[in-house]
Design a protein around this motif. Structure first.
Motif, mmCIF file in Angstrom:
data_model
loop_
_atom_site.group_PDB
_atom_site.id
_atom_site.type_symbol
_atom_site.label_atom_id
_atom_site.label_comp_id
_atom_site.label_asym_id
_atom_site.label_seq_id
_atom_site.Cartn_x
_atom_site.Cartn_y
_atom_site.Cartn_z
ATOM 1 N N ILE A 61 0.863 -1.178 0.000
ATOM 2 C CA ILE A 61 0.000 0.000 0.000
ATOM 3 C C ILE A 61 0.898 1.227 0.000
ATOM 4 C CG2 ILE A 61 -1.900 1.181 1.152
ATOM 5 C CD1 ILE A 61 -2.499 -1.407 2.616
ATOM 6 N N GLY A 62 0.683 2.123 -0.947
ATOM 7 C CA GLY A 62 1.504 3.324 -1.054
ATOM 8 C C GLY A 62 1.276 4.286 0.101
ATOM 9 N N SER A 63 2.108 5.316 0.161
ATOM 10 C CA SER A 63 1.997 6.306 1.236
ATOM 11 C C SER A 63 0.663 7.037 1.146
ATOM 12 C CB SER A 63 3.150 7.308 1.146
ATOM 13 O OG SER A 63 3.116 7.994 -0.088
ATOM 14 N N ASP A 64 0.019 7.201 2.298
ATOM 15 C CA ASP A 64 -1.287 7.876 2.382
ATOM 16 C C ASP A 64 -2.289 7.290 1.389
ATOM 17 O OD1 ASP A 64 -0.697 9.706 4.454
ATOM 18 O OD2 ASP A 64 0.403 10.965 3.044
ATOM 19 N N ASP A 65 -2.224 5.982 1.210
ATOM 20 C CA ASP A 65 -3.102 5.329 0.241
ATOM 21 C C ASP A 65 -4.001 4.318 0.953
ATOM 22 O OD1 ASP A 65 -4.260 4.752 -2.138
ATOM 23 O OD2 ASP A 65 -2.517 3.771 -3.044
ATOM 24 N N THR A 66 -5.004 3.834 0.223
ATOM 25 C CA THR A 66 -5.974 2.889 0.780
ATOM 26 C C THR A 66 -6.142 1.713 -0.168
ATOM 27 O OG1 THR A 66 -7.171 4.671 1.907
ATOM 28 C CG2 THR A 66 -8.335 2.598 1.601
ATOM 29 N N SER A 67 -6.180 0.515 0.402
ATOM 30 C CA SER A 67 -6.409 -0.697 -0.381
ATOM 31 C C SER A 67 -7.725 -1.330 0.068
ATOM 32 C CB SER A 67 -5.254 -1.681 -0.187
ATOM 33 O OG SER A 67 -5.495 -2.879 -0.893
ATOM 34 N N ARG A 68 -8.485 -1.805 -0.896
ATOM 35 C CA ARG A 68 -9.781 -2.408 -0.581
ATOM 36 C C ARG A 68 -9.777 -3.871 -0.995
ATOM 37 N NH1 ARG A 68 -15.324 0.997 -1.172
ATOM 38 N NH2 ARG A 68 -16.649 -0.324 0.150
ATOM 39 N N LEU A 69 -10.271 -4.726 -0.102
ATOM 40 C CA LEU A 69 -10.301 -6.164 -0.348
ATOM 41 C C LEU A 69 -11.737 -6.662 -0.291
ATOM 42 C CD1 LEU A 69 -7.337 -7.291 1.969
ATOM 43 C CD2 LEU A 69 -7.240 -6.788 -0.476
ATOM 44 N N HIS A 70 -12.099 -7.482 -1.265
ATOM 45 C CA HIS A 70 -13.411 -8.127 -1.285
ATOM 46 C C HIS A 70 -13.183 -9.630 -1.127
ATOM 47 C CE1 HIS A 70 -15.402 -4.405 -2.574
ATOM 48 N NE2 HIS A 70 -14.375 -4.237 -3.394
ATOM 49 N N LEU A 71 -13.605 -10.160 -0.001
ATOM 50 C CA LEU A 71 -13.346 -11.558 0.327
ATOM 51 C C LEU A 71 -14.652 -12.330 0.446
ATOM 52 C CD1 LEU A 71 -10.730 -10.922 3.173
ATOM 53 C CD2 LEU A 71 -10.257 -11.271 0.741
#
Length: 214
Positions: free
Chosen positions: A131-141
């Motif tokens: 995940i990059g700086s000041d970034d957000t990752s979204r996961l669909h599980l």
């Protein structure tokens, strides 16, 4: 035979240069000033790096948030004679991982687990990522219950007959943050308790709890 006497020449005095004390003092002073300047620059840079490490680049905990837990699939049947329960459940888990750091964060392979009364009855892997700086990752599980693990518990019959099935989801993310020249390990976990309304085929309610550890 007359010996000729050679005039003896007097020895010449050789002038030995004497170091000038004032010149040596000036050179010494210049060396001291030079090394003091170098030491001052190094200390200033070290102080700047320390301040940045304690403020701007201070390691912060990634924020793990469960946006929603939805009932994706529910199939069940009960045979009274002999007593037997057939049950298939799938939950859709929507997760957000926010990196508040000024540097990127790497997280390892992990998994999300679905539990019934403290026992693991299903899981789904979470592949490693960044995940990059000041970034957000979204996961669909998608979490699917292993029916053989669930029906082997005697309490499942009472829960199904009551029309309410309690389940929990547990997610853990292990990340590594590099601040200047130091690697810091961070663990974020989430636990969501959900109650499934079997007759209505929906999630009646859910409560999530979060923990972060550096």
């Amino acid at each position: 035979m007359d010996l000729e006497k050679k005039d003896e020449q007097p020895l010449r005095s050789v002038a030995v240069p004497v170091a000038d004390d004032s010149s040596r003092k000036r050179r010494r002073r210049r060396c001291i000033i030079c090394w003091s300047s170098v030491a001052g620059v190094i200390l200033t840079l070290a102080l700047i790096l320390l301040i940045l490490g304690l403020t701007v680049f201070k390691a912060k905990k990634p924020v793990l948030t469960v946006n929603s837990v939805q009932l994706q699939d529910l199939d069940f049947s009960v045979n009274p004679i002999p007593i037997r329960v057939s049950l298939n459940i799938s939950l859709a888990l929507d997760i957000t991982i926010k990196n508040p750091n000024k540097v990127g964060v790497n997280y390892r392979n992990s998994s999300a687990v679905i539990q019934y009364r403290g026992k693991d009855v299903g899981n789904v892997p979470i592949p490693a990522g960044r995940i990059g700086s000041d970034d957000t990752s979204r996961l669909h599980l998608t979490l699917t219950v292993f029916a053989d693990r669930l029906v082997s518990d005697s309490e499942i019959y009472q829960d199904i007959l009551s029309g309410n099935l309690p389940l929990s989801t547990y997610t853990r993310i292990k990340a590594r943050v590099r601040v200047l020249f130091v690697h810091i390990h961070v663990t974020s976990t989430s636990t969501c308790d959900v109650n499934i309304d079997i007759q209505g085929r929906k999630i009646a309610n859910q409560t999530c709890h979060y923990k972060n550890k550096i």
